[in-house]
Design an enzyme around this catalytic site. Structure first.
Site, PDB file in Angstrom:
ATOM      1  N   LYS A 164       0.869  -1.189   0.000  1.00 25.63           N
ATOM      2  CA  LYS A 164       0.000   0.000   0.000  1.00 25.63           C
ATOM      3  C   LYS A 164       0.892   1.220   0.000  1.00 25.63           C
ATOM      4  O   LYS A 164       1.996   1.192   0.561  1.00 25.63           O
ATOM      5  CB  LYS A 164      -0.890   0.000   1.250  1.00 25.63           C
ATOM      6  CG  LYS A 164      -2.071   0.920   1.165  1.00 25.63           C
ATOM      7  CD  LYS A 164      -3.084   0.418   0.172  1.00 25.63           C
ATOM      8  CE  LYS A 164      -4.492   0.678   0.519  1.00 25.63           C
ATOM      9  NZ  LYS A 164      -5.387  -0.293  -0.102  1.00 25.63           N
TER      10      LYS A 164
HETATM   11  N1  GLU Z   1      -7.211  -0.127  -3.507  1.00 25.30           N
HETATM   12  C1  GLU Z   1      -7.930  -1.338  -3.781  1.00 25.30           C
HETATM   13  C2  GLU Z   1      -7.954  -2.228  -2.567  1.00 25.30           C
HETATM   14  O1  GLU Z   1      -7.732  -1.784  -1.472  1.00 25.30           O
HETATM   15  C3  GLU Z   1      -7.408  -2.035  -5.024  1.00 25.30           C
HETATM   16  C4  GLU Z   1      -5.995  -2.524  -4.934  1.00 25.30           C
HETATM   17  C5  GLU Z   1      -5.468  -3.064  -6.253  1.00 25.30           C
HETATM   18  O2  GLU Z   1      -6.226  -3.235  -7.169  1.00 25.30           O
HETATM   19  O3  GLU Z   1      -4.259  -3.324  -6.300  1.00 25.30           O
HETATM   20  O4  GLU Z   1      -8.270  -3.386  -2.643  1.00 25.30           O
END
Ligand code: GLU
Length: 412
Positions: A105
């Protein structure tokens, strides 16, 4: 919270899973800790000539099952602790839906609503300038999250491609015209719908006409509202950062969407009464769907929740204490790593299409998304039935076991 190494909600849930699986404390610590944490300072010259320095983070939690994968968040309250917790959550999510990706993240502590388009673009390009050695198609693949969108991904792709040549697979959630996937934008909301439908089918519940309250009308909340509406559910309240609207007979979603498109908020839509965001969470309803930020249901308000079922469309909207109170009150929680996994599943499909240099139709995407989530819901429900545990415990146990197995198979 149960241990001194516990810093946030998923740590506590993961410790529970490790204990239930009979893992040693050292295994828990190993699984919890991120393999790399990056902290950058990003100076930006604002349009008015002033200079601001933002903090940017990327936490790469786990890559034993595949490249690091996860969103990039632009929000003024972003901290390293949040990003660390959300990175771990991504590892669990990709493990639960069994896609060959790890967890990561990122975040920048800026307020995107106060930045001009030029400032946002500069900030994003500067971020890539500093982080390009640590991201990549086989290394770490960012995606949209709170405060970012397909446009931000297109800038990342462009800046990265200047250095390494055309590389669409370095990000997912891009615009379709630069290599994005059909169905990616609505994927998280569609996933919420599929998970709910499969859960209801397993439990013999009817969704038709059931009342739904949704907090958040961004990418996740708005698509969730539309899809659940199409499934025949009655959306009685929705909200955004400015406030919420409520009509117990059901909102007309076309009016809400039109109002939101015109004024940038759901507040003021005709045929509904205003409701503030904290009251909205406490409305009586069948399904409560927090689809905005984390920790909105905690030890202080969980006792006032009057929903039958809480579906975590946001990441980590219910804290550990909140979760215990809901459980004691007999309120079922469908956990984030299952409920909102549709987004990363279609991100995975996007990555596969980019690597193959081939694109799939919307119909193929939806069929494969359906299948992936059906299997995940089925596995979670089977464990819930066998062990009489909560959906969260079941999901965390399946995901934690997969993570541990990959970690140990890779060796030290
Ligand atoms: N931000 C989204 C999540 O928390 C998508 C993450 C992604 O597709 O890599 O699942």
């Amino acid at each position: 919270m149960p241990s001194c190494s516990i810093k946030n909600t998923h740590d506590a849930f993961m410790l529970r899973a490790c204990t239930q699986l009979g893992y040693e404390q050292s295994t828990f610590e190993l699984l919890l800790r991120a393999s790399r944490e990056i902290h950058l300072e990003l100076p930006l010259r604002r349009d008015d000539g002033s200079i601001v320095v933002y903090n940017a983070y990327r936490v790469q939690h786990h890559n034993a099952r595949g490249p690091y994968k996860g969103g990039l968040r632009y929000h003024p309250d972003v901290t390293i602790e949040d990003v660390r917790g959300l990175a771990c959550l991504m590892s669990l999510k990709t493990a639960l839906v069994d896609i060959p990706l790890g967890g990561a993240k990122g975040g920048i502590d800026c307020d995107p609503s106060s930045l001009s388009e030029r400032e946002l673009e500069m900030l994003t390009r500067k971020f890539v300038d500093k982080i390009h050695r640590n991201i990549g198609s086989n290394l770490d693949i960012p995606a949209p999250d709170v405060g970012t969108n397909a446009q931000v991904m297109a800038w990342i792709q462009d800046e990265y491609s200047k250095i390494y040549g055309y590389t669409p697979s370095v990000v997912t959630g891009k615009p379709i015209v630069t290599g994005g996937s059909q169905g990616r934008e609505e994927a998280t909301g569609r996933g919420v719908g599929i998970v709910l439908r499969e859960y209801a089918r397993r439990c013999g519940k009817l969704l038709d006409g059931k009342s739904v309250v949704i907090q958040g009308f961004g990418n996740v909340g708005s698509h969730t509202a539309r899809i659940l509406g199409q499934m025949g559910m009655r959306i009685v309240a929705v909200s955004d950062i400015r406030g919420g609207i409520y009509n117990p007979a059901g909102l007309d979603l076309r009016d809400v969407e039109a109002h939101h498109r015109k004024y940038g908020t759901v507040v003021g839509t005709d045929g509904a009464e205003p409701v503030d965001n904290s009251t909205l969470l406490e409305l009586e309803c069948d399904y409560l769907i927090p689809a905005a930020l984390g920790s909105v249901i905690d030890g202080t308000n969980a006792g006032r929740i009057r929903a039958g079922i809480v579906v975590e469309a946001a990441n980590s909207p219910v804290t550990y204490d909140g979760s215990r109170i809901l459980e004691e009150a007999g309120i079922t929680v469908i956990p984030d790593i299952l409920a909102n996994a549709g987004g990363v599943v279609v991100s995975y499909f996007e990555w596969v299409q980019n690597i193959q240099q081939f694109s799939w139709s919307l119909e193929v995407i939806q069929r494969r998304l359906n299948r992936k989530l059906q299997v995940a819901v089925d596995e979670v429900c089977t464990l819930v039935d066998a062990e009489r545990c909560s959906y969260r415990d079941a999901a965390y146990r399946i995901a934690t076991r997969r993570l541990k197995e990959a970690f140990f198979a890779a060796g030290f």
